[in-house]
Design an enzyme around this catalytic site. Structure first.
Site, short mmCIF file in Angstrom:
data_model
loop_
_atom_site.label_atom_id
_atom_site.label_comp_id
_atom_site.label_asym_id
_atom_site.label_seq_id
_atom_site.Cartn_x
_atom_site.Cartn_y
_atom_site.Cartn_z
N TYR A 121 0.81 -1.22 0.00
CA TYR A 121 0.00 0.00 0.00
C TYR A 121 0.85 1.27 0.00
O TYR A 121 0.38 2.34 0.40
CB TYR A 121 -0.97 -0.01 1.19
CG TYR A 121 -2.17 -0.91 0.97
CD1 TYR A 121 -3.13 -0.60 -0.01
CD2 TYR A 121 -2.38 -2.05 1.72
CE1 TYR A 121 -4.23 -1.41 -0.23
CE2 TYR A 121 -3.49 -2.87 1.52
CZ TYR A 121 -4.41 -2.54 0.55
OH TYR A 121 -5.51 -3.34 0.34
N ARG B 207 -13.36 -4.69 -10.57
CA ARG B 207 -13.74 -3.47 -9.85
C ARG B 207 -15.27 -3.35 -9.77
O ARG B 207 -15.82 -2.91 -8.77
CB ARG B 207 -13.16 -2.22 -10.55
CG ARG B 207 -11.64 -2.13 -10.58
CD ARG B 207 -10.99 -1.95 -9.25
NE ARG B 207 -11.42 -0.75 -8.56
CZ ARG B 207 -10.84 -0.27 -7.45
NH1 ARG B 207 -9.79 -0.90 -6.92
NH2 ARG B 207 -11.29 0.80 -6.86
N ARG C 222 -18.54 -5.99 -1.87
CA ARG C 222 -18.40 -5.10 -0.71
C ARG C 222 -19.75 -4.81 -0.07
O ARG C 222 -19.85 -4.68 1.16
CB ARG C 222 -17.67 -3.83 -1.13
CG ARG C 222 -16.15 -4.08 -1.23
CD ARG C 222 -15.42 -2.99 -1.92
NE ARG C 222 -13.98 -3.06 -1.67
CZ ARG C 222 -13.08 -2.30 -2.28
NH1 ARG C 222 -13.47 -1.41 -3.18
NH2 ARG C 222 -11.80 -2.43 -1.99
N HIS D 104 -9.80 -6.73 -2.11
CA HIS D 104 -8.98 -5.80 -2.91
C HIS D 104 -9.07 -6.20 -4.38
O HIS D 104 -9.17 -7.39 -4.69
CB HIS D 104 -7.51 -5.87 -2.48
CG HIS D 104 -6.58 -5.15 -3.42
ND1 HIS D 104 -6.35 -3.80 -3.34
CD2 HIS D 104 -5.86 -5.60 -4.49
CE1 HIS D 104 -5.52 -3.44 -4.32
NE2 HIS D 104 -5.20 -4.52 -5.03
N GLU E 218 1.04 -6.06 -8.97
CA GLU E 218 0.47 -6.73 -7.78
C GLU E 218 0.50 -8.25 -7.93
O GLU E 218 0.69 -8.96 -6.94
CB GLU E 218 -0.94 -6.20 -7.54
CG GLU E 218 -0.93 -4.73 -7.13
CD GLU E 218 -2.31 -4.13 -6.90
OE1 GLU E 218 -2.38 -2.95 -6.51
OE2 GLU E 218 -3.32 -4.83 -7.12
N1 UDP Z 1 -9.29 2.82 2.98
C1 UDP Z 1 -9.57 3.29 4.25
N2 UDP Z 1 -10.12 4.55 4.38
C2 UDP Z 1 -10.37 5.35 3.30
C3 UDP Z 1 -10.06 4.87 2.02
C4 UDP Z 1 -9.52 3.59 1.89
O1 UDP Z 1 -9.36 2.61 5.25
O2 UDP Z 1 -10.87 6.48 3.47
C5 UDP Z 1 -8.71 1.46 2.83
C6 UDP Z 1 -9.70 0.43 2.27
O3 UDP Z 1 -9.45 -0.83 2.87
C7 UDP Z 1 -9.34 0.45 0.80
C8 UDP Z 1 -7.82 0.61 0.84
O4 UDP Z 1 -7.62 1.52 1.93
O5 UDP Z 1 -9.77 -0.73 0.12
C9 UDP Z 1 -7.19 1.17 -0.41
O6 UDP Z 1 -7.84 2.37 -0.75
P1 UDP Z 1 -8.25 2.70 -2.25
O7 UDP Z 1 -8.60 4.14 -2.31
O8 UDP Z 1 -7.18 2.20 -3.17
O9 UDP Z 1 -9.62 1.87 -2.44
P2 UDP Z 1 -9.94 0.58 -3.33
O10 UDP Z 1 -9.09 0.64 -4.58
O11 UDP Z 1 -9.60 -0.63 -2.47
O12 UDP Z 1 -11.41 0.66 -3.61
MG MG Z 2 -7.04 0.88 -4.76
#
Ligand code: UDP
Ligand code: MG
Length: 140
Positions: free
Chosen positions: A49, A85, A102, A115, A126
């Site tokens: 991350y 996605r 989700r 994820h 990844e």
């Molecule tokens: N996350 C969080 N708070 C936030 C945004 C993201 O805890 O406000 C966490 C959540 O588990 C998320 C991950 O960080 O899946 C990665 O964030 P991203 O914005 O990449 O979201 P994703 O691609 O997983 O939808």
């Molecule tokens: Mg992401």
């Protein structure tokens, strides 16, 4: 056929939802080409991350992602990246479309079940984070 990387996150493992999530992905046309159950170290979660290092949720995200085992999987189908996605749903389960993973299994914007890579370039990076070149070649 395009490939993407999914992680069944610790909250899903804790709630015994891994089988349901994999079944849903197969029903959506994804082939599971490689699969690995493991517990991420703090260093691994920080590296995975890295792009979020400056975000306020980073430390909490790393703690959550290392709180228990995960399953990483290489998934293949046509348009695998955008299709995953779509079936995942929005980052915040509260605003994820009905029927998405989700919406079904996530419990908060952090503990959101799964994820999925956000671009073909990141999918390649990844996939290689979790699987060796040999494992990815053998999976074809
Ligand atoms: N996350 C969080 N708070 C936030 C945004 C993201 O805890 O406000 C966490 C959540 O588990 C998320 C991950 O960080 O899946 C990665 O964030 P991203 O914005 O990449 O979201 P994703 O691609 O997983 O939808
Ligand atoms: Mg992401």
């Amino acid at each position: 056929m395009e490939r993407t990387l999914t992680i069944i996150k610790p909250d899903s493992m804790e709630a015994s939802n891994a089988g349901n999530i994999l079944a849903l992905l197969e029903k959506e046309g994804f082939e599971i080409q490689a699969l690995k159950r493991m517990r991420l170290s703090e260093a691994q979660a920080q590296r995975f991350y890295e792009v979020h290092r400056e975000r306020p949720f980073y430390d909490s995200l790393v703690a959550y992602m290392t709180s228990g085992p995960i399953i990483a999987a290489a998934l293949a189908r046509e348009d695998a990246v955008p299709q995953l996605r779509k079936v995942m749903g929005a980052t915040d389960p509260a605003s994820a479309d009905e029927g998405t993973i989700r919406a079904l299994y996530g419990s908060s914007i952090e503990r959101n079940a799964i994820h999925g890579s956000d671009s073909p370039e990141n999918a390649q990076k990844e996939l290689h984070f979790f699987f060796s070149r040999a494992e990815l070649i053998a999976a074809e």
